[in-house]
Every structure is written in structure tokens, then in C-alpha cells.
Design an enzyme around this catalytic site. Sequence first.
Site, short mmCIF file in Angstrom:
data_model
loop_
_atom_site.label_atom_id
_atom_site.label_comp_id
_atom_site.label_asym_id
_atom_site.label_seq_id
_atom_site.Cartn_x
_atom_site.Cartn_y
_atom_site.Cartn_z
N ARG A 120 23.19 18.03 54.04
CA ARG A 120 22.46 17.42 53.56
C ARG A 120 21.08 17.20 55.01
O ARG A 120 20.78 18.27 56.07
CB ARG A 120 23.03 16.20 54.12
N GLY A 160 20.15 21.84 62.56
CA GLY A 160 20.68 20.38 62.04
C GLY A 160 20.74 19.65 60.13
O GLY A 160 19.71 18.59 60.52
N ASP A 216 20.78 5.26 62.61
CA ASP A 216 21.25 5.43 61.55
C ASP A 216 23.55 5.08 62.63
O ASP A 216 24.08 3.55 62.89
CB ASP A 216 22.88 6.94 60.35
N ASN A 250 22.62 22.02 69.44
CA ASN A 250 24.19 21.94 69.25
C ASN A 250 24.46 20.41 69.74
O ASN A 250 23.76 20.41 70.58
CB ASN A 250 24.75 22.42 69.79
N LYS A 251 24.07 19.12 69.03
CA LYS A 251 24.29 18.17 69.53
C LYS A 251 25.42 18.02 70.44
O LYS A 251 25.73 17.13 71.58
CB LYS A 251 25.07 17.02 67.99
N ASP A 291 25.81 11.51 58.19
CA ASP A 291 26.32 13.52 57.47
C ASP A 291 27.74 13.00 57.10
O ASP A 291 27.76 13.76 55.55
CB ASP A 291 26.45 13.72 58.62
N HIS A 307 17.72 9.08 63.69
CA HIS A 307 18.33 8.63 65.34
C HIS A 307 17.94 6.80 64.47
O HIS A 307 18.30 6.34 65.62
CB HIS A 307 17.21 8.45 66.13
N SER A 351 23.94 19.92 59.26
CA SER A 351 24.87 19.08 59.30
C SER A 351 25.79 20.23 58.91
O SER A 351 27.13 19.53 58.54
CB SER A 351 24.93 17.62 58.07
#
Length: 465
Positions: free
Chosen positions: A50, A151, A59, A241-242, A198, A57, A153
Amino acid sequence: MVYDKMSTKCPPIKKLPKEGEQCRRLSALSDKFASEFFHGPQFFARAPGRVNLIGEHVDYCGYAVFPMAVEQDILMAVAKNTTEKLNICNIDECYPKYSCSINNFIINKDQPAWFNYVLCGVKGIKDEGDIDGPLTGLDIVVGGNIPPSSGLSSSSALVCATALAVAHSHCLSLSKENLAEICARCERHIGTQGGGMDQAISFLASPDTAKVIEFNPLQATSVTLPPGATFVVANCLAPMNKASNSNYNCRVMECRLAAQVMAKKAGLAWREYQKLGDLQKALGWTLPQMMALVSDTFEARPYTKEEICKLLDASSEELDQVTLTENTRHIQLFKLHDRALHVFSEAHRVWEFKKVCDQQGDTALLELGKLMQDSHRSTQLLYECSHPKLDTLVELSRGVSLGARLTGAGWGGCMVALVQDDDTEAYKKMLQERYFSQEPSAQGRDPSSILFSSRPGPGACIFVQ
């Protein structure tokens, strides 16, 4: 404008395409599957990536977002086996194979690995899919054309494709909304405190429309974008990478702490508030009023953990227990003013963006572009989640596009720009010449994988013969 609300429909089951790029990729996946497992796949699962057009930031703070699915996706070839083993491999051999018991495994969030996202999807259905008895073993081959750590997803799409594959192989009729909510929760086993955007768009997307997605309850509203412009996505090629660092989770905690301090000042039971959106509902205030309240409550400076404890009349141990996650308890400084101000202003921009789309006025595209520019400035200066390479792309886009902003969590990854249809090819050529030709990591890569325009695409599905 169409209200999808709670569709309660399961993801569609489609016939395999007989031509085109997706047909070629599915055929390659099938060949890889046969060479690995010596039999063919029984079905394929697909989940798209998506791009979030606006609403970054917010949701996980309880606010609506405005994404669309892209054409890039995760594809998965799947078949049951008789061993109760989960066998996972990737068509790209740089990703290691992995096997484990499908009913007894551990997700090691301290050691990031691509297959952990597959394990999250399996665990989600195992824990929440209402399955009687143990899971049946599965053989899985994964292929994807969503650039990793961009980024867009790719990781959530992998979780979603897995959950859909496990549900389908066990004959579970789970709605798109139910699957999205299960996937949002189970991805947190990786250690990332995400908010659900996501996973929601991966299941709820529909062709040719973006979605305003709201939470609690989960619902999606289709929004037709104004004609005459295209969204162009550019990967700055700084990977993000989150799950590999604490930046993302720190922002979640800063918003949580801001909500609790504001709740305490308002005379509310602060321990009951985890999200800024819940605080706004309790106060009954508008988003502009909440922005003013931020400035009345906080100074525009970092607060120490000790100061926050004093404001809440709580011990450090209680704060660790009630508010902070295990991987954020070491953090000693929190920027409450800037983070909360970004969230309330960005949440407001989502609804302004939707209003412009609904009204379809003569200046609609210019208004959308300005909202995107304002959004990027907020993520850059208040939320501090941009990256110098993203800022360079946004700056190069100024005056050539209608507006541009980072998309996704930030700290690298992709930018999305709104570009007049007639200017799209010239815009992409400009970025190729002024950015990508000078970016070492772009050399030798397929240009269409790092710079592309995309129409809103369909959501997750199952393919069968």
C-alpha cells in the site's frame, strides 16, 4: 463516495490469470514449489502493498488514515502436507528456508528474520481463527515484488497473505475485516506496535478508489480521487525496518504518554488512556481544539522520564508497567508536545483531504498537493521520522509536482507525489536524472521497481486453477 462499512465478505477466490505479469510470476512460483516439494501447489494467496496518501503515524492513536493498495504484492504458493510441519521458502534464494512445527514454534523478535512475518500470520489464525484441533502442516513458497524496507508495507502484506493462506487451507470463512484485525494484532508478535492501517487496506482495498479507513470499529469508505493527476512513488533507497530499531515504538509511547499527561491535567483517570483519539472523544473537543490544548499543556522541549512520572504522580516502575513496552523502557527523553501536535494536525488533514476529494472543486488538485506538503513538513519537523534522502526527493519535487510527502513509517523508504497526468513522464525523468542516476544503490536496479506510478489496486485474494 461509497460507504463500505462492515462488508462481512470473505476475500474473493479467483481463477488464475492466463496472461500478463502476474500470470508469469505465479507460473515461476509454481515451478519453484514443484522443485522444492516435488508436487504442485493447491492454491495461491495474494496480498498487496500500500501507499498511504495522507495520515502518517495516526492509526495507532485511533485516527483515520487514507491509503490505497498498490499493484505490487506478495504472492504465496501453498499446499497442505501430512507432517504437521510448516515448510517455508522464498523464490529469492537470498532469503533462507525455514521449517518448524506448525503448532509449536517461537517468534524470536530479538533476531529479525523474514520468515517471522509468516509465523505471525500462522499464529494469528491459530490463536484467533476458531480452529478445532491442531493446524494441518503447510508447504509454502513466497514471492513478492514490493521493495523490502521501502515503506510500502511488504512485511504486513506477508503477514496478510499467510493468514489468508492458513484460513483458506483450513476452510475458515473469515471476513475481510476479521482477517485485517487478526493480522494487525498478530504482527505485534514481531515487536512492532502498529495501528492496523497496513493490514486493513491489504484486505479492504478495491480497484480505482482510495480508502478512508477508520478503527474501532474497523470500516472503510471508498473515495474517488479528482481526475487529472497521478500518484508517483519514489524509493529513496535508504532502507527502513520498523522491527529492527526502537524509533517507531518510541513514537507510539510518546503519543501514549502525551495522552496520559493531558488526561491527568483534565482530571481524567490517566491510566485508562492509551490513545490520543480516545482522549479527544472523552473531552468532546474538535481536532483544532486539541491542537491548542497541546500547546497549553506542554512546552516544546523533551521531557525526562522523571518529569513525566512527577506529572502523572507515578513511580518509574508503574510507568514501565502501565504505559511503556519492554523495548521502550530504556528511553529517558520524550518529545510530548511535538508528537501530539503532529498527530492531531495530521488527523485533521486526513478529513480535509477527503473533503477536497468529495467536493471535486476546480482547485482540488492544488489543495490536495498543499495538504501533502504540510504533512511532510509535520513528519519532518514535529515527528522527526523523515530522512535526508526523503527530504531531497520532496525538495526536488517542489514546483514540478503538485505536492509530495514521505509515505509509510519514514526513516527511509518511499515518497509519494501528486503529479499532473501530462507531467508524469517528465517528472519521473527529472527524478531519474537528478536523483537516481547519482544514487549508488540505484545502479543496476530495475528503474520501475524504485520509481513508478500506481493506480489504486484490488485487495487480498485466493487464486485457484
